[in-house]
Design an enzyme around this catalytic site. Structure first.
Site, PDB file in Angstrom:
ATOM      1  N   ASP A   1       0.878  -1.144   0.000  1.00  0.00           N
ATOM      2  CA  ASP A   1       0.000   0.000   0.000  1.00  0.00           C
ATOM      3  C   ASP A   1       0.931   1.214   0.000  1.00  0.00           C
ATOM      4  OD1 ASP A   1      -2.473   1.271   0.282  1.00  0.00           O
ATOM      5  OD2 ASP A   1      -2.122   1.549   2.421  1.00  0.00           O
TER       6      ASP A   1
ATOM      7  N   ASP B   1      -0.648  -0.338   6.134  1.00  0.00           N
ATOM      8  CA  ASP B   1      -0.542   0.283   7.451  1.00  0.00           C
ATOM      9  C   ASP B   1      -1.800   0.044   8.270  1.00  0.00           C
ATOM     10  OD1 ASP B   1      -2.285   1.843   6.087  1.00  0.00           O
ATOM     11  OD2 ASP B   1      -1.358   3.748   6.591  1.00  0.00           O
TER      12      ASP B   1
ATOM     13  N   ASP C   1      -7.187  -0.851   4.874  1.00  0.00           N
ATOM     14  CA  ASP C   1      -6.810  -1.964   4.001  1.00  0.00           C
ATOM     15  C   ASP C   1      -6.984  -3.344   4.639  1.00  0.00           C
ATOM     16  OD1 ASP C   1      -4.590  -1.576   5.556  1.00  0.00           O
ATOM     17  OD2 ASP C   1      -3.369  -0.756   3.935  1.00  0.00           O
TER      18      ASP C   1
END
Ligand code: ADP
Ligand code: MG
Length: 622
Positions: free
Chosen positions: A316, A511, A515
């Site tokens: 990400d 993180d 997500d």
């Protein structure tokens, strides 16, 4: 050593000495049998007892059974010294094993040291010492220098340095001052801190980590499953083979019974699968323990195994490759004063925890009053919608958010950096440019991944094409996908899962901010910076305690190392076993050699497994 282990050591020593003395005693017949039975029973009564209990319970085939049959058989053939020696060495191996297991458990237990015993809470004008579990959210605690932070909270008064090593493996102290949040488990080094408790103990960083580490051994790797299954079939097969070996050749070839019975007994001794059965879980245990010392929490050996096979690593962007510390670098208004635009944006963002929203709130001089905001809706990967002061509808987010609302800027904006457009009451009101920095260690970490054999590194982001390209370019990433909603990221990962080859696994690193779905979808989900984010610890399979990207190659390397040690142990143990088995069938080795082979293999395998605990990734200096 525990009391039990010391007891065992004493038994081994005493019967070992007795055993040696017996060589000097010239007696024969029953007296000899009786004399040898003393060290035999003294050192091995528990093995015999366990074998008997197991037989009674219908679970006949295990190593106790193998040892009992082999040694009783040896006595039956008149080979008393062999019978004693087998049990003696078997017990040496067992003792060694239990010490090794205890040692790696303890190294995980050093992590358990992060459990705070008590906390000083301010109640009714007094400071009381209570169990951290009894402290409620919103109470105020005092942490003196040298004490462990008992609960998660934010500093109200005082400044100090915190030793976060227990959580992150990072030895540099972290400075904290009023306003900073601190995690339980760190050690307060220099000053007294007054801290407002923000989470109950059960949800604190410490409680979650302990929970996670304690449950890690339940998730078994394929190698461990294999061994359990293997042992279940292996032992009975060996016993029947031994019976066949004792009975068939004399019947068919007409040899002497005693020779073949002895060979069958040797065969039984050699075939004890202890080395395999113990060293594999021990290697994983060591790997998980060693990782946790470096601030890498692994939720099960299956994930360590999957991580070792990593072939594709997907990142990400925000907060993972970049710092996620945004700053508003420019404000462009359309028909509104800059202050009003900033104020409305800050208010609209007042409930969000996205790093962008923090930057926007900080760009406005006072902290926004969340009570002025209602009907807040956060659209992951797009932005926020909210109503300010009951009547002003505000949108703040990217182009995608504007498109769904049907609002467009008067002319296309061409600007580097991440753009947050603002609409007020359905009219375009301007945009903020927020910028983030690539993490200083990111490029090194990506290169190190290449060094350990991972060439496919991919970035996914919800940010626009332009920023994505700039970051990818700066980091030397060939493959990236921009403008993705959290759902699109899942689709991308699913597509990538289909293209990877063979045993390769796909690792996703994020993180933990919006997500979680991707973290769970990937073969291995790695969350970083767990000291901040709640969602991360839950959704991920592997948690990196701080947001240092270099822990990722370190983790993969450690996983590879653990797997190679596991493979070495399997190959070595099976290799030696089969060799000695074959030799014993043809009578080339006696029971002595058989015992040495067994204990030797076990000890070497355990020592080898212990290496995982100490293994530390040393990247090439660059
Ligand atoms: P990444 O995929 O890089 O981690 P996110 O999915 O978290 O990024 O966000 C993608 C984009 O969505 C951001 O670049 C931003 O334009 C927009 N966005 C997300 N959350 C917010 C927010 N709270 N306020 C404004 N914009 C946001
Ligand atoms: Mg993100």
């Amino acid at each position: 050593m525990t009391k039990k282990q010391r007891e065992m050591r004493l038994r081994i020593l005493v019967s070992g000495i007795l055993f040696l003395l017996l060589f000097a005693v010239p007696v024969d017949g029953l007296a000899r049998l009786a004399l040898y039975l003393v060290p035999y029973l003294f050192v091995g009564w528990d093995v015999l007892l366990r074998a008997a209990v197991n037989i009674k319970n219908g679970q006949v085939f295990d190593e106790n059974f193998l040892m009992a049959v082999a040694t009783i058989g040896a006595f039956g053939c008149g080979e008393y010294p062999e019978g004693v020696a087998v049990l003696l060495f078997y017990q040496v191996g067992e003792l060694f094993q239990s010490v090794a297991v205890g040692k790696s458990r303890r190294s995980i237990a050093t992590l358990m040291d992060i459990r705070p015993d008590s906390a000083n809470v301010e109640r009714g004008g007094q400071v009381l010492q209570v169990n951290p579990e009894e402290i409620a959210v919103g109470e105020i605690i005092l942490i003196r220098p040298g004490e462990r932070v008992p609960l998660d909270g934010s500093v109200l008064e005082g400044s100090s340095a915190l030793d976060t090593a227990a959580l992150t493996g990072e030895s540099l102290p972290r400075d904290v001052e009023p306003g900073d949040s601190i995690s339980s488990g760190c050690v307060n080094l220099t000053g007294v801190l007054r801290v407002n408790v923000e989470r109950p103990y059960s949800q604190s960083t410490v409680a979650r980590i302990l929970d996670l580490v304690e449950n890690a051994s339940e998730k078994k790797s394929r190698a461990e499953h294999f061994i359990t299954r293997f042992a279940r079939y292996y032992t009975p097969v060996v016993v029947f083979a031994a019976v066949a070996l004792a009975v068939l050749p004399p019947l068919v070839l007409g040899g002497s019974w005693i020779t073949w019975v002895k060979r069958a007994l040797n065969f039984l001794v050699v075939s004890c699968p202890c080395a395999l059965v113990i060293s594999i879980p021990l290697s994983f245990f060591g790997g998980i323990g060693g990782a946790s010392r470096q601030g890498i929490l692994v939720k099960g050996s299956n994930y360590l195994e999957a991580l070792a096979n990593a072939g594709v690593v997907v990142f990400d962007k925000t907060g993972t490759l970049t710092e996620g510390k945004f700053q508003v670098s420019k404000v462009v208004c359309h028909g509104l004063a800059e202050e009003s635009l900033l104020e409305l944006a800050a208010l609209a963002e007042s409930w969000s925890s996205h790093p962008i929203s923090r930057a926007i709130r900080e760009a406005w001089p006072q902290p926004p009053d969340p009570r002025r905001v209602s009907q807040v809706e956060e659209l992951a990967g797009q932005g926020v919608k909210a109503v300010v002061d009951g009547s002003v509808a505000v949108l703040a987010g990217n182009m995608r958010l504007l498109e769904t609302a049907g609002v467009f800027p008067p002319q296309p904006v061409d600007e580097a950096g991440t753009l947050i457009h603002v609409c007020v009451n359905g009219k375009y009101a301007g945009y903020l440019v927020v910028s983030d920095r690539v993490k200083p260690e990111a490029q090194r970490a990506l290169e190190e991944l290449k060094e350990i054999g991972i060439s496919r590194r991919i970035m996914l982001t919800g940010d626009g094409e332009r920023t994505a390209a700039a970051v990818a370019n700066q980091l030397g990433l060939e493959e990236y996908y921009a403008g993705l909603l959290p759902g699109d990221k899942v689709d991308q990962v699913e597509r990538l899962l289909k293209t990877k080859e063979g045993k390769e696994t796909l690792v996703f690193v994020g993180d933990g901010i919006n997500d979680a779905p991707v973290l769970t979808r990937a073969d291995v989900g790695v969350a970083m910076g767990a000291m901040g984010s709640d969602a991360a610890i839950e959704a991920a399979d592997i948690v990196l305690m701080d947001d240092d990207l270099q822990r990722l190659p370190a983790a993969i390397w450690l996983a590879q190392k653990t797997m190679s040690i596991v493979r070495q142990n399997i190959a070595f143990a099976l290799g030696v076993k089969f060799l000695v088995l074959a030799l014993s069938v043809f009578g080339f080795v006696g029971m002595w050699a058989a015992v040495f082979a067994d204990v030797g293999v076990t000890v070497i395998a355990i020592l080898n497994a212990g290496r995982t605990l100490k293994a530390r990734w040393k990247p090439k200096a660059s």
